[in-house]
Design a protein around this motif. Structure first.
Motif, PDB file in Angstrom:
ATOM      1  N   LYS A   1      10.885 -12.051  -6.982  1.00 35.92           N
ATOM      2  CA  LYS A   1      11.195 -12.514  -8.245  1.00 35.92           C
ATOM      3  C   LYS A   1      10.325 -12.652  -9.335  1.00 35.92           C
ATOM      4  N   ALA A   2      10.803 -12.372 -10.482  1.00 34.85           N
ATOM      5  CA  ALA A   2       9.772 -12.030 -11.714  1.00 34.85           C
ATOM      6  C   ALA A   2       9.056 -13.731 -11.995  1.00 34.85           C
ATOM      7  N   PRO A   3       7.815 -13.951 -12.103  1.00 34.66           N
ATOM      8  CA  PRO A   3       7.293 -15.309 -12.360  1.00 34.66           C
ATOM      9  C   PRO A   3       7.535 -15.393 -13.777  1.00 34.66           C
ATOM     10  N   GLU A   4       7.911 -14.619 -14.835  1.00 32.29           N
ATOM     11  CA  GLU A   4       8.421 -14.810 -15.947  1.00 32.29           C
ATOM     12  C   GLU A   4       9.285 -13.587 -16.412  1.00 32.29           C
ATOM     13  N   PRO A   5      10.537 -14.132 -16.770  1.00 39.66           N
ATOM     14  CA  PRO A   5      11.563 -13.106 -16.707  1.00 39.66           C
ATOM     15  C   PRO A   5      11.062 -11.776 -17.875  1.00 39.66           C
ATOM     16  N   PRO A   6      11.465 -10.749 -17.793  1.00 34.43           N
ATOM     17  CA  PRO A   6      11.058  -9.665 -18.631  1.00 34.43           C
ATOM     18  C   PRO A   6      12.046  -9.594 -19.614  1.00 34.43           C
ATOM     19  N   ILE A   7      11.678  -9.240 -20.837  1.00 33.83           N
ATOM     20  CA  ILE A   7      12.336  -9.103 -22.091  1.00 33.83           C
ATOM     21  C   ILE A   7      13.398  -7.685 -21.979  1.00 33.83           C
ATOM     22  N   VAL A   8      14.686  -8.032 -21.780  1.00 30.64           N
ATOM     23  CA  VAL A   8      15.384  -6.931 -21.201  1.00 30.64           C
ATOM     24  C   VAL A   8      16.462  -6.258 -22.657  1.00 30.64           C
ATOM     25  N   ILE A   9      16.225  -5.016 -22.850  1.00 27.96           N
ATOM     26  CA  ILE A   9      17.245  -4.488 -23.784  1.00 27.96           C
ATOM     27  C   ILE A   9      17.870  -3.436 -23.050  1.00 27.96           C
ATOM     28  N   LEU A  10      19.215  -3.733 -22.927  1.00 28.93           N
ATOM     29  CA  LEU A  10      20.185  -2.627 -22.478  1.00 28.93           C
ATOM     30  C   LEU A  10      20.774  -1.617 -23.557  1.00 28.93           C
ATOM     31  N   THR A  11      21.002  -0.574 -23.569  1.00 30.63           N
ATOM     32  CA  THR A  11      21.641   0.358 -24.524  1.00 30.63           C
ATOM     33  C   THR A  11      22.799   1.240 -23.872  1.00 30.63           C
ATOM     34  N   SER A  12      23.806   1.455 -24.766  1.00 31.73           N
ATOM     35  CA  SER A  12      24.946   2.430 -24.381  1.00 31.73           C
ATOM     36  C   SER A  12      25.529   3.040 -25.480  1.00 31.73           C
TER      37      SER A  12
ATOM     38  N   GLU B   1       0.765  -1.145  -0.078  1.00 33.26           N
ATOM     39  CA  GLU B   1      -0.044   0.007  -0.138  1.00 33.26           C
ATOM     40  C   GLU B   1       0.707   1.252  -0.093  1.00 33.26           C
ATOM     41  N   PHE B   2       2.140   1.330   0.679  1.00 33.13           N
ATOM     42  CA  PHE B   2       2.874   2.499   0.731  1.00 33.13           C
ATOM     43  C   PHE B   2       4.227   2.241  -0.170  1.00 33.13           C
ATOM     44  N   LEU B   3       4.222   1.359  -1.043  1.00 35.99           N
ATOM     45  CA  LEU B   3       5.004   1.082  -1.897  1.00 35.99           C
ATOM     46  C   LEU B   3       5.018   1.951  -3.286  1.00 35.99           C
ATOM     47  N   THR B   4       6.008   2.543  -3.607  1.00 37.97           N
ATOM     48  CA  THR B   4       5.941   3.270  -4.829  1.00 37.97           C
ATOM     49  C   THR B   4       7.041   2.608  -5.789  1.00 37.97           C
ATOM     50  N   GLU B   5       6.510   1.838  -6.816  1.00 42.76           N
ATOM     51  CA  GLU B   5       7.250   1.161  -7.807  1.00 42.76           C
ATOM     52  C   GLU B   5       8.100   1.784  -8.886  1.00 42.76           C
ATOM     53  N   ARG B   6       9.204   1.576  -9.040  1.00 47.59           N
ATOM     54  CA  ARG B   6      10.095   2.072  -9.802  1.00 47.59           C
ATOM     55  C   ARG B   6      10.037   1.180 -10.884  1.00 47.59           C
ATOM     56  N   PRO B   7      10.816   1.403 -12.205  1.00 48.38           N
ATOM     57  CA  PRO B   7      10.882   0.506 -13.299  1.00 48.38           C
ATOM     58  C   PRO B   7      11.281  -0.901 -13.007  1.00 48.38           C
ATOM     59  N   LEU B   8      12.435  -0.966 -12.524  1.00 49.41           N
ATOM     60  CA  LEU B   8      12.906  -2.320 -12.165  1.00 49.41           C
ATOM     61  C   LEU B   8      12.059  -3.221 -11.560  1.00 49.41           C
ATOM     62  N   LEU B   9      11.459  -2.854 -10.438  1.00 53.48           N
ATOM     63  CA  LEU B   9      10.360  -3.769  -9.489  1.00 53.48           C
ATOM     64  C   LEU B   9       9.210  -3.998 -10.361  1.00 53.48           C
ATOM     65  N   ASP B  10       8.707  -2.829 -11.354  1.00 53.26           N
ATOM     66  CA  ASP B  10       7.586  -2.950 -12.068  1.00 53.26           C
ATOM     67  C   ASP B  10       7.613  -3.798 -12.927  1.00 53.26           C
ATOM     68  N   ALA B  11       9.008  -4.204 -13.593  1.00 51.33           N
ATOM     69  CA  ALA B  11       9.126  -5.298 -14.538  1.00 51.33           C
ATOM     70  C   ALA B  11       8.985  -6.719 -14.008  1.00 51.33           C
ATOM     71  N   MET B  12       9.140  -6.753 -12.802  1.00 51.20           N
ATOM     72  CA  MET B  12       9.233  -7.960 -12.123  1.00 51.20           C
ATOM     73  C   MET B  12       7.807  -8.595 -11.683  1.00 51.20           C
ATOM     74  N   ARG B  13       6.757  -7.774 -11.825  1.00 50.06           N
ATOM     75  CA  ARG B  13       5.439  -8.097 -11.445  1.00 50.06           C
ATOM     76  C   ARG B  13       4.730  -8.845 -12.609  1.00 50.06           C
ATOM     77  N   PRO B  14       3.888  -9.721 -12.291  1.00 54.95           N
ATOM     78  CA  PRO B  14       2.922 -10.431 -13.407  1.00 54.95           C
ATOM     79  C   PRO B  14       2.406  -9.332 -14.157  1.00 54.95           C
ATOM     80  N   ASP B  15       2.248  -9.893 -15.363  1.00 58.50           N
ATOM     81  CA  ASP B  15       1.343  -9.149 -16.222  1.00 58.50           C
ATOM     82  C   ASP B  15       0.471  -9.983 -17.245  1.00 58.50           C
TER      83      ASP B  15
END
Length: 302
Positions: A168-179, A113-127
């Motif tokens: 832990k992510a129930p299904e690994p996200p599709i991760v793209i890193l750029t540099s 209820e008091f947790l503000t999710e940022r991108p990495l945590l959001d990506a670990m949630r089921p969808d």
């Protein structure tokens, strides 16, 4: 939507999102999807590294979660924050009601209820649509400690919140890193990824990209634009124009109802393709004509 079952299917899917890529890039994207491995893309700015994540998300009908990197980015900003203002309100409300149970209140304060999710945590949630596409953009802008933190996320596809534990992510996200390679990224992180260098496209592919992104441009003008930009990339510039600048310039020229390039027109619109005053100054006057002549010569039939 299911993953493409072949390299050709990857190219077709991306082309459906107006992303034109070569077979080498399509191959590494296919393998990344097939093996569930993060994909690390390096290359100059503006060559389409970020766009491939957007095209993948749209083509697969998945959520796109973007973590834009910057100097000083830390784990808390990338993973989660506690909503301290809401927690304080809850504490004062419990105290005012006189029903505060310390253990129960503590458990409540450190709950979702008091947790503000940022991108990495959001990506670990089921969808319900399937694992999202997680874009970690311009990783080279961060510091090495943040890279070290990413090792857990990319190795086990989980993040740890001290007050809650590992998620832990129930299904690994599709991760793209750029540099953009403003600095070297540590080998330990690269080893966890498939790697591809995204180079400037050749003439034919860049022409196909322009046709997809600015289809209203006439063939003659499109060819002149590509030839000029590719000639410009051979010059000694602080920042060479990428494909993104090619598209922007073409759209600017279309807005001006341009039919053919001229040295005067090029000088007036250089701000669409060059982003540094020193580079623009080099192209003033006779230099624009010289490069335009060089570009047109390359288009002449042998």
């Amino acid at each position: 939507m299911k993953f493409p079952d072949s390299i050709d299917a990857v190219q077709t899917m991306l082309a459906g999102q107006d992303y034109i890529c070569g077979r080498a890039l399509a191959t590494v994207v296919f393998l990344s999807l097939k093996l569930g491995r993060p994909l690390f893309l390096e290359g100059e700015a503006g060559v389409g590294k970020t766009e491939i994540a957007k095209a993948l998300a749209a083509g697969l009908d998945r959520r796109l979660i973007r973590l834009q990197c910057y100097e000083g980015l830390d784990a808390a900003s990338a993973v989660y924050e506690w909503n301290f203002a809401a927690q304080m309100v809850a504490i004062r409300t419990a105290e005012a009601s006189g029903t505060a149970d310390r253990k129960a209140l503590q458990a409540e304060l450190f709950s979702d209820e008091f947790l503000t999710e940022r991108p990495l945590l959001d990506a670990m949630r089921p969808d319900p649509r399937g694992a999202p596409v997680l874009l970690i953009d311009e990783l080279d802008r961060t510091d090495e400690p943040f890279e070290a933190f990413l090792l857990e996320a990319l190795s086990d596809f989980q993040v740890t919140i001290p007050e809650i534990g590992a998620i832990k992510a129930p299904e690994p996200p599709i991760v793209i890193l750029t540099s953009n390679r403003t600095r070297e990224v540590h080998d330990a992180l690269k080893r966890r990824c498939l790697y591809h260098w995204v180079d400037y496209p050749d003439f034919d592919r860049e022409l196909d990209i322009l046709k997809a992104r600015a289809p209203e441009a006439a063939e003659t003008l499109s060819r002149e634009i590509i030839a000029f930009v590719q000639a410009l990339r051979t010059e000694d510039l602080f920042k060479k124009p990428g494909v993104a600048e090619t598209i922007d310039w073409a759209k600017c020229l279309l807005a001006l109802d341009v039919i053919n390039l001229s040295p005067e027109l090029i000088s007036d619109t250089l701000g669409a393709i060059l982003k540094y005053q020193d580079d623009i100054r080099k192209l003033q006057g006779s230099e624009a004509k010289r490069i335009l002549d060089q570009a047109r010569a390359s288009l002449a039939p042998a």
